[in-house]
Design a protein around this motif. Structure first.
Motif, short mmCIF file in Angstrom:
data_model
loop_
_atom_site.label_atom_id
_atom_site.label_comp_id
_atom_site.label_asym_id
_atom_site.label_seq_id
_atom_site.Cartn_x
_atom_site.Cartn_y
_atom_site.Cartn_z
N PHE A 23 9.51 -4.67 -6.09
CA PHE A 23 9.62 -5.39 -4.85
C PHE A 23 9.09 -6.60 -4.59
O PHE A 23 8.02 -6.75 -5.24
CB PHE A 23 9.51 -4.38 -3.49
N VAL A 24 9.62 -7.52 -3.76
CA VAL A 24 9.06 -8.83 -3.78
C VAL A 24 8.54 -8.96 -2.18
O VAL A 24 9.66 -8.74 -1.44
CB VAL A 24 10.11 -9.92 -4.06
N ILE A 25 7.54 -9.49 -1.82
CA ILE A 25 7.05 -9.74 -0.39
C ILE A 25 7.21 -11.00 -0.11
O ILE A 25 6.65 -11.73 -0.74
CB ILE A 25 5.89 -8.88 0.07
N GLY A 63 -3.62 -14.80 -2.01
CA GLY A 63 -4.27 -14.25 -3.16
C GLY A 63 -4.80 -13.11 -3.05
O GLY A 63 -4.84 -12.05 -3.86
N ALA A 64 -5.69 -13.01 -1.80
CA ALA A 64 -6.14 -11.45 -1.42
C ALA A 64 -5.28 -10.32 -1.31
O ALA A 64 -5.41 -9.32 -1.74
CB ALA A 64 -7.03 -11.70 -0.36
N LEU A 65 -4.24 -10.76 -0.63
CA LEU A 65 -3.32 -9.80 -0.41
C LEU A 65 -2.82 -9.46 -1.75
O LEU A 65 -2.35 -8.21 -2.10
CB LEU A 65 -1.96 -10.14 0.54
N GLN A 66 -2.48 -10.47 -2.83
CA GLN A 66 -1.83 -10.20 -3.94
C GLN A 66 -2.73 -9.13 -4.78
O GLN A 66 -2.32 -8.09 -5.51
CB GLN A 66 -1.60 -11.05 -4.77
N GLN A 67 -3.91 -9.59 -4.78
CA GLN A 67 -5.00 -8.38 -5.53
C GLN A 67 -5.30 -7.36 -4.69
O GLN A 67 -5.32 -6.14 -5.65
CB GLN A 67 -6.43 -9.14 -5.34
N MET A 68 -5.04 -6.97 -3.53
CA MET A 68 -4.91 -5.69 -2.89
C MET A 68 -3.93 -4.84 -3.35
O MET A 68 -3.95 -3.66 -3.66
CB MET A 68 -5.34 -5.93 -1.50
N LEU A 69 -2.67 -5.47 -3.36
CA LEU A 69 -1.55 -4.83 -3.49
C LEU A 69 -1.41 -4.45 -5.06
O LEU A 69 -1.21 -3.13 -5.53
CB LEU A 69 -0.39 -5.63 -3.17
N SER A 70 -2.17 -5.18 -5.78
CA SER A 70 -2.06 -5.00 -7.39
C SER A 70 -3.14 -3.74 -7.80
O SER A 70 -2.70 -3.07 -8.61
CB SER A 70 -2.47 -6.10 -8.19
N THR A 71 -4.37 -3.52 -7.07
CA THR A 71 -5.12 -2.88 -7.45
C THR A 71 -4.59 -1.24 -6.66
O THR A 71 -5.25 -0.06 -7.14
CB THR A 71 -6.73 -3.04 -6.81
N THR A 72 -3.94 -1.31 -5.72
CA THR A 72 -3.32 0.06 -5.14
C THR A 72 -1.91 0.46 -5.61
O THR A 72 -1.35 1.51 -5.14
CB THR A 72 -3.32 -0.01 -3.69
N VAL A 73 -1.24 -0.40 -6.66
CA VAL A 73 0.00 -0.15 -6.63
C VAL A 73 0.29 1.55 -7.61
O VAL A 73 1.18 1.98 -7.19
CB VAL A 73 0.59 -1.10 -7.60
N GLY A 88 -0.87 4.09 -6.53
CA GLY A 88 -0.66 5.31 -5.56
C GLY A 88 0.33 4.94 -4.65
O GLY A 88 0.78 5.88 -3.82
N TRP A 89 1.31 4.05 -5.06
CA TRP A 89 2.57 3.94 -4.10
C TRP A 89 3.62 5.20 -4.54
O TRP A 89 3.80 5.39 -5.76
CB TRP A 89 3.05 2.56 -4.28
N ARG A 90 4.50 5.29 -3.72
CA ARG A 90 5.48 6.06 -3.96
C ARG A 90 6.58 5.79 -3.02
O ARG A 90 6.45 5.38 -1.81
CB ARG A 90 5.27 7.57 -4.05
N ARG A 91 7.94 5.66 -3.51
CA ARG A 91 9.33 5.28 -2.82
C ARG A 91 9.44 6.48 -1.83
O ARG A 91 9.69 7.74 -2.30
CB ARG A 91 10.24 4.82 -3.75
N LEU A 92 9.63 6.43 -0.58
CA LEU A 92 10.23 7.41 0.45
C LEU A 92 11.60 7.08 0.51
O LEU A 92 12.12 6.47 1.27
CB LEU A 92 9.20 7.48 1.55
N ASP A 93 12.46 8.00 0.08
CA ASP A 93 13.97 8.02 -0.21
C ASP A 93 14.64 9.18 0.98
O ASP A 93 15.86 9.49 0.75
CB ASP A 93 14.48 8.09 -1.52
#
Length: 65
Positions: free
Chosen positions: A20-22, A35-45, A47-52
């Motif tokens: 996905f793209v934000i 840059g900070a948001l990108q780093q935060m999202l990259s380090t937590t990726v 643990g993500w899961r899609r809720l369908d």
């Protein structure tokens, strides 16, 4: 990004390939903040899961019309 769709401040493009793209309105974030948001999202990726499930879609429809 300027001229956001439907005049929203943040837009997330959930793509068929699982990525996905934000997009964030330029007036809301600095280059440093982006840059900070990108780093935060990259380090937590990991643990993500899609809720369908149907509750997620029903809630989204209720909020977005």
């Amino acid at each position: 990004m300027s001229a956001m769709p439907c005049n929203v401040d943040v837009w997330v493009d959930d793509r068929d390939d699982g990525t996905f793209v934000i997009y964030i309105d330029r007036d809301l974030i600095t280059e440093r903040g982006a840059g900070a948001l990108q780093q935060m999202l990259s380090t937590t990726v990991t643990g993500w899961r899609r809720l369908d499930d149907s509750l997620v879609y029903a809630t989204l429809r209720a909020v977005t019309g």
